[in-house]
Design a protein around this motif. Structure first.
Motif, PDB file in Angstrom:
ATOM      1  N   LEU A  16      -0.707   0.323   2.543  1.00 22.24           N
ATOM      2  CA  LEU A  16       0.133   0.691   1.405  1.00 22.24           C
ATOM      3  C   LEU A  16      -0.712   1.359   0.315  1.00 22.24           C
ATOM      4  O   LEU A  16      -0.323   2.381  -0.243  1.00 22.24           O
ATOM      5  CB  LEU A  16       0.819  -0.557   0.834  1.00 22.24           C
ATOM      6  CG  LEU A  16       1.462  -0.399  -0.532  1.00 22.24           C
ATOM      7  CD1 LEU A  16       2.683   0.502  -0.459  1.00 22.24           C
ATOM      8  CD2 LEU A  16       1.822  -1.753  -1.113  1.00 22.24           C
ATOM      9  N   ILE A  17      -1.866   0.785   0.027  1.00 23.30           N
ATOM     10  CA  ILE A  17      -2.721   1.312  -1.037  1.00 23.30           C
ATOM     11  C   ILE A  17      -3.227   2.709  -0.685  1.00 23.30           C
ATOM     12  O   ILE A  17      -3.337   3.571  -1.553  1.00 23.30           O
ATOM     13  CB  ILE A  17      -3.886   0.336  -1.331  1.00 23.30           C
ATOM     14  CG1 ILE A  17      -3.344  -1.016  -1.775  1.00 23.30           C
ATOM     15  CG2 ILE A  17      -4.832   0.906  -2.375  1.00 23.30           C
ATOM     16  CD1 ILE A  17      -2.303  -0.970  -2.871  1.00 23.30           C
ATOM     17  N   GLN A  24       4.531  -0.080  -9.120  1.00 25.23           N
ATOM     18  CA  GLN A  24       5.312   0.953  -9.809  1.00 25.23           C
ATOM     19  C   GLN A  24       5.453   0.666 -11.298  1.00 25.23           C
ATOM     20  O   GLN A  24       5.637   1.586 -12.085  1.00 25.23           O
ATOM     21  CB  GLN A  24       6.695   1.078  -9.159  1.00 25.23           C
ATOM     22  CG  GLN A  24       6.637   1.684  -7.778  1.00 25.23           C
ATOM     23  CD  GLN A  24       7.967   1.629  -7.047  1.00 25.23           C
ATOM     24  OE1 GLN A  24       8.899   0.944  -7.472  1.00 25.23           O
ATOM     25  NE2 GLN A  24       8.056   2.332  -5.934  1.00 25.23           N
ATOM     26  N   SER A  25       5.364  -0.601 -11.682  1.00 28.70           N
ATOM     27  CA  SER A  25       5.540  -0.942 -13.098  1.00 28.70           C
ATOM     28  C   SER A  25       4.222  -0.943 -13.885  1.00 28.70           C
ATOM     29  O   SER A  25       4.235  -1.166 -15.087  1.00 28.70           O
ATOM     30  CB  SER A  25       6.207  -2.316 -13.216  1.00 28.70           C
ATOM     31  OG  SER A  25       5.338  -3.319 -12.736  1.00 28.70           O
ATOM     32  N   LEU A  26       3.111  -0.690 -13.204  1.00 28.26           N
ATOM     33  CA  LEU A  26       1.814  -0.703 -13.887  1.00 28.26           C
ATOM     34  C   LEU A  26       1.441   0.676 -14.416  1.00 28.26           C
ATOM     35  O   LEU A  26       1.855   1.696 -13.877  1.00 28.26           O
ATOM     36  CB  LEU A  26       0.714  -1.160 -12.920  1.00 28.26           C
ATOM     37  CG  LEU A  26       0.810  -2.577 -12.375  1.00 28.26           C
ATOM     38  CD1 LEU A  26      -0.392  -2.862 -11.479  1.00 28.26           C
ATOM     39  CD2 LEU A  26       0.904  -3.601 -13.478  1.00 28.26           C
ATOM     40  N   LYS A  35      -4.438   0.356 -10.342  1.00 32.86           N
ATOM     41  CA  LYS A  35      -3.485   1.459 -10.368  1.00 32.86           C
ATOM     42  C   LYS A  35      -4.236   2.755 -10.669  1.00 32.86           C
ATOM     43  O   LYS A  35      -5.035   2.821 -11.602  1.00 32.86           O
ATOM     44  CB  LYS A  35      -2.421   1.189 -11.441  1.00 32.86           C
ATOM     45  CG  LYS A  35      -1.396   2.280 -11.586  1.00 32.86           C
ATOM     46  CD  LYS A  35      -0.436   2.243 -10.439  1.00 32.86           C
ATOM     47  CE  LYS A  35       0.684   3.264 -10.679  1.00 32.86           C
ATOM     48  NZ  LYS A  35       1.582   3.328  -9.560  1.00 32.86           N
ATOM     49  N   SER A  36      -3.988   3.780  -9.864  1.00 30.71           N
ATOM     50  CA  SER A  36      -4.686   5.052 -10.056  1.00 30.71           C
ATOM     51  C   SER A  36      -4.042   5.865 -11.180  1.00 30.71           C
ATOM     52  O   SER A  36      -2.927   5.567 -11.621  1.00 30.71           O
ATOM     53  CB  SER A  36      -4.664   5.874  -8.757  1.00 30.71           C
ATOM     54  OG  SER A  36      -3.341   6.274  -8.484  1.00 30.71           O
ATOM     55  N   ALA A  37      -4.727   6.889 -11.602  1.00 30.73           N
ATOM     56  CA  ALA A  37      -4.243   7.713 -12.709  1.00 30.73           C
ATOM     57  C   ALA A  37      -3.063   8.587 -12.303  1.00 30.73           C
ATOM     58  O   ALA A  37      -2.161   8.808 -13.096  1.00 30.73           O
ATOM     59  CB  ALA A  37      -5.381   8.572 -13.244  1.00 30.73           C
ATOM     60  N   ALA A  80       4.096  -6.469   1.380  1.00 31.13           N
ATOM     61  CA  ALA A  80       3.848  -5.054   1.088  1.00 31.13           C
ATOM     62  C   ALA A  80       4.951  -4.480   0.196  1.00 31.13           C
ATOM     63  O   ALA A  80       4.668  -3.729  -0.743  1.00 31.13           O
ATOM     64  CB  ALA A  80       3.733  -4.252   2.385  1.00 31.13           C
ATOM     65  N   LEU A  81       6.203  -4.835   0.464  1.00 31.08           N
ATOM     66  CA  LEU A  81       7.307  -4.316  -0.344  1.00 31.08           C
ATOM     67  C   LEU A  81       7.221  -4.795  -1.790  1.00 31.08           C
ATOM     68  O   LEU A  81       7.409  -4.008  -2.731  1.00 31.08           O
ATOM     69  CB  LEU A  81       8.648  -4.734   0.262  1.00 31.08           C
ATOM     70  CG  LEU A  81       8.987  -4.130   1.625  1.00 31.08           C
ATOM     71  CD1 LEU A  81      10.261  -4.754   2.171  1.00 31.08           C
ATOM     72  CD2 LEU A  81       9.114  -2.620   1.535  1.00 31.08           C
ATOM     73  N   LYS A  82       6.910  -6.066  -1.981  1.00 25.26           N
ATOM     74  CA  LYS A  82       6.807  -6.608  -3.344  1.00 25.26           C
ATOM     75  C   LYS A  82       5.580  -6.058  -4.070  1.00 25.26           C
ATOM     76  O   LYS A  82       5.603  -5.852  -5.282  1.00 25.26           O
ATOM     77  CB  LYS A  82       6.804  -8.132  -3.301  1.00 25.26           C
ATOM     78  CG  LYS A  82       8.189  -8.679  -2.921  1.00 25.26           C
ATOM     79  CD  LYS A  82       8.252 -10.178  -3.052  1.00 25.26           C
ATOM     80  CE  LYS A  82       9.614 -10.695  -2.716  1.00 25.26           C
ATOM     81  NZ  LYS A  82      10.594 -10.439  -3.782  1.00 25.26           N
ATOM     82  N   THR A  83       4.493  -5.812  -3.327  1.00 25.51           N
ATOM     83  CA  THR A  83       3.299  -5.203  -3.924  1.00 25.51           C
ATOM     84  C   THR A  83       3.612  -3.788  -4.379  1.00 25.51           C
ATOM     85  O   THR A  83       3.251  -3.389  -5.488  1.00 25.51           O
ATOM     86  CB  THR A  83       2.136  -5.209  -2.920  1.00 25.51           C
ATOM     87  OG1 THR A  83       1.819  -6.575  -2.590  1.00 25.51           O
ATOM     88  CG2 THR A  83       0.900  -4.533  -3.493  1.00 25.51           C
ATOM     89  N   ARG A  84       4.305  -3.023  -3.541  1.00 26.06           N
ATOM     90  CA  ARG A  84       4.675  -1.647  -3.909  1.00 26.06           C
ATOM     91  C   ARG A  84       5.519  -1.649  -5.192  1.00 26.06           C
ATOM     92  O   ARG A  84       5.273  -0.875  -6.111  1.00 26.06           O
ATOM     93  CB  ARG A  84       5.454  -0.979  -2.785  1.00 26.06           C
ATOM     94  CG  ARG A  84       5.875   0.454  -3.126  1.00 26.06           C
ATOM     95  CD  ARG A  84       6.788   1.064  -2.088  1.00 26.06           C
ATOM     96  NE  ARG A  84       6.188   1.189  -0.791  1.00 26.06           N
ATOM     97  CZ  ARG A  84       5.490   2.247  -0.363  1.00 26.06           C
ATOM     98  NH1 ARG A  84       5.298   3.267  -1.178  1.00 26.06           N
ATOM     99  NH2 ARG A  84       4.994   2.273   0.850  1.00 26.06           N
ATOM    100  N   LYS A  85       6.495  -2.531  -5.259  1.00 23.36           N
ATOM    101  CA  LYS A  85       7.373  -2.599  -6.435  1.00 23.36           C
ATOM    102  C   LYS A  85       6.579  -2.969  -7.693  1.00 23.36           C
ATOM    103  O   LYS A  85       6.770  -2.385  -8.756  1.00 23.36           O
ATOM    104  CB  LYS A  85       8.494  -3.610  -6.194  1.00 23.36           C
ATOM    105  CG  LYS A  85       9.493  -3.643  -7.311  1.00 23.36           C
ATOM    106  CD  LYS A  85      10.684  -4.509  -6.979  1.00 23.36           C
ATOM    107  CE  LYS A  85      11.687  -4.433  -8.117  1.00 23.36           C
ATOM    108  NZ  LYS A  85      12.848  -5.252  -7.884  1.00 23.36           N
ATOM    109  N   ALA A  86       5.672  -3.935  -7.565  1.00 22.89           N
ATOM    110  CA  ALA A  86       4.861  -4.353  -8.715  1.00 22.89           C
ATOM    111  C   ALA A  86       3.952  -3.220  -9.187  1.00 22.89           C
ATOM    112  O   ALA A  86       3.764  -3.033 -10.396  1.00 22.89           O
ATOM    113  CB  ALA A  86       4.043  -5.584  -8.361  1.00 22.89           C
TER     114      ALA A  86
END
Length: 79
Positions: free
Chosen positions: A49-50, A25-27, A73-75, A17-23
């Motif tokens: 998380l989503i 953020q860059s999208l 990734k949402s708008a 979950a932590l690595k998904t959250r970080k990834a």
């Protein structure tokens, strides 16, 4: 359409979950993140998380070996 792949096989909670959250953020909005996990808890943690981030899980594929999520990734981020 851009898809970023994240292989989190072998990682245990809370790392997927932590690595998904970080990834995420860059999208940019509309981009997708494909996440592959082997930790059974990821089936709970990543959808939670989503919901927090306001993004969207498109596909969840679960096999005996892995869980695959496709997240868009949402708008606008939720505050």
């Amino acid at each position: 359409m851009s898809i970023t792949r994240l292989d989190l096989t072998g990682l245990k909670c809370p790392l997927p979950a932590l690595k998904t959250r970080k990834a995420l953020q860059s999208l940019r909005p509309g981009e997708r993140l494909e996440v592959c996990c082997t930790d059974p808890l990821a089936a709970i943690d990543i959808p939670n998380l989503i919901r927090e981030t306001g993004d969207r899980v498109e596909i969840v594929d679960r096999s005996d070996r892995a869980i695959l999520f496709l997240i868009e990734k949402s708008a606008a981020p939720l505050e």
